[in-house]
Design a protein around this motif. Structure first.
Motif, PDB file in Angstrom:
ATOM      1  N   ARG A  74       0.837  -1.206   0.000  1.00  0.00           N
ATOM      2  CA  ARG A  74       0.000   0.000   0.000  1.00  0.00           C
ATOM      3  C   ARG A  74       0.870   1.253   0.000  1.00  0.00           C
ATOM      4  N   ARG A  75       1.952   1.246   0.770  1.00  0.00           N
ATOM      5  CA  ARG A  75       2.866   2.391   0.832  1.00  0.00           C
ATOM      6  C   ARG A  75       3.488   2.638  -0.535  1.00  0.00           C
ATOM      7  N   ALA A  77       2.314   1.764  -3.459  1.00  0.00           N
ATOM      8  CA  ALA A  77       1.284   2.264  -4.375  1.00  0.00           C
ATOM      9  C   ALA A  77       0.986   3.739  -4.109  1.00  0.00           C
ATOM     10  N   ALA A  78       0.959   4.136  -2.839  1.00  0.00           N
ATOM     11  CA  ALA A  78       0.694   5.538  -2.496  1.00  0.00           C
ATOM     12  C   ALA A  78       1.827   6.440  -2.979  1.00  0.00           C
ATOM     13  N   ILE A  79       3.064   5.978  -2.853  1.00  0.00           N
ATOM     14  CA  ILE A  79       4.208   6.767  -3.323  1.00  0.00           C
ATOM     15  C   ILE A  79       4.138   6.935  -4.836  1.00  0.00           C
ATOM     16  N   ARG A  81       1.435   6.772  -6.699  1.00  0.00           N
ATOM     17  CA  ARG A  81       0.299   7.641  -6.988  1.00  0.00           C
ATOM     18  C   ARG A  81       0.664   9.103  -6.785  1.00  0.00           C
ATOM     19  N   ALA A  82       1.353   9.393  -5.691  1.00  0.00           N
ATOM     20  CA  ALA A  82       1.755  10.771  -5.393  1.00  0.00           C
ATOM     21  C   ALA A  82       2.748  11.286  -6.435  1.00  0.00           C
ATOM     22  N   GLN A  85       0.822  12.098  -9.581  1.00  0.00           N
ATOM     23  CA  GLN A  85       0.075  13.349  -9.458  1.00  0.00           C
ATOM     24  C   GLN A  85       1.003  14.550  -9.578  1.00  0.00           C
TER      25      GLN A  85
END
Length: 94
Positions: A74-75, A77-79, A81-82, A85
């Protein structure tokens, strides 16, 4: 006696090390489960000598490793995604 340093760092902290975190945690989790499975046939011996905690430590390590794999995926994937963006915001629009 010399005065104690106030604790103010004299230089900046280094950047955190990034590497194949998901692969590292997954590999460690697999090792914990393999250790559990290798020791399982000897449960009687471990129980007779008061060492069953060895088995349960390996099983617990594998279970906590599964939580760790979930967390680092999850971490990661969040990195990503950020980062996506940020690049989308930085790209000029026509």
């Amino acid at each position: 006696m010399a005065a104690l340093d106030s604790g103010t760092p004299k230089h900046e902290a280094p950047e955190p090390l990034e590497g194949p975190v998901v692969a590292t945690i997954t590999g460690g989790t697999i090792i914990w489960f393999v250790l559990f499975l290798v020791q399982l046939p000897f449960y009687g011996w471990f129980a007779g000598h008061g060492h069953t905690w060895w088995l349960w430590t390996c099983l617990t390590g594998g279970g906590l490793g599964l939580i760790g794999v979930w967390y680092v995926r999850r971490r990661d994937a969040a990195i990503k995604r950020a980062t996506g963006q940020q690049t989308a915001q930085a790209a000029p629009t026509e």
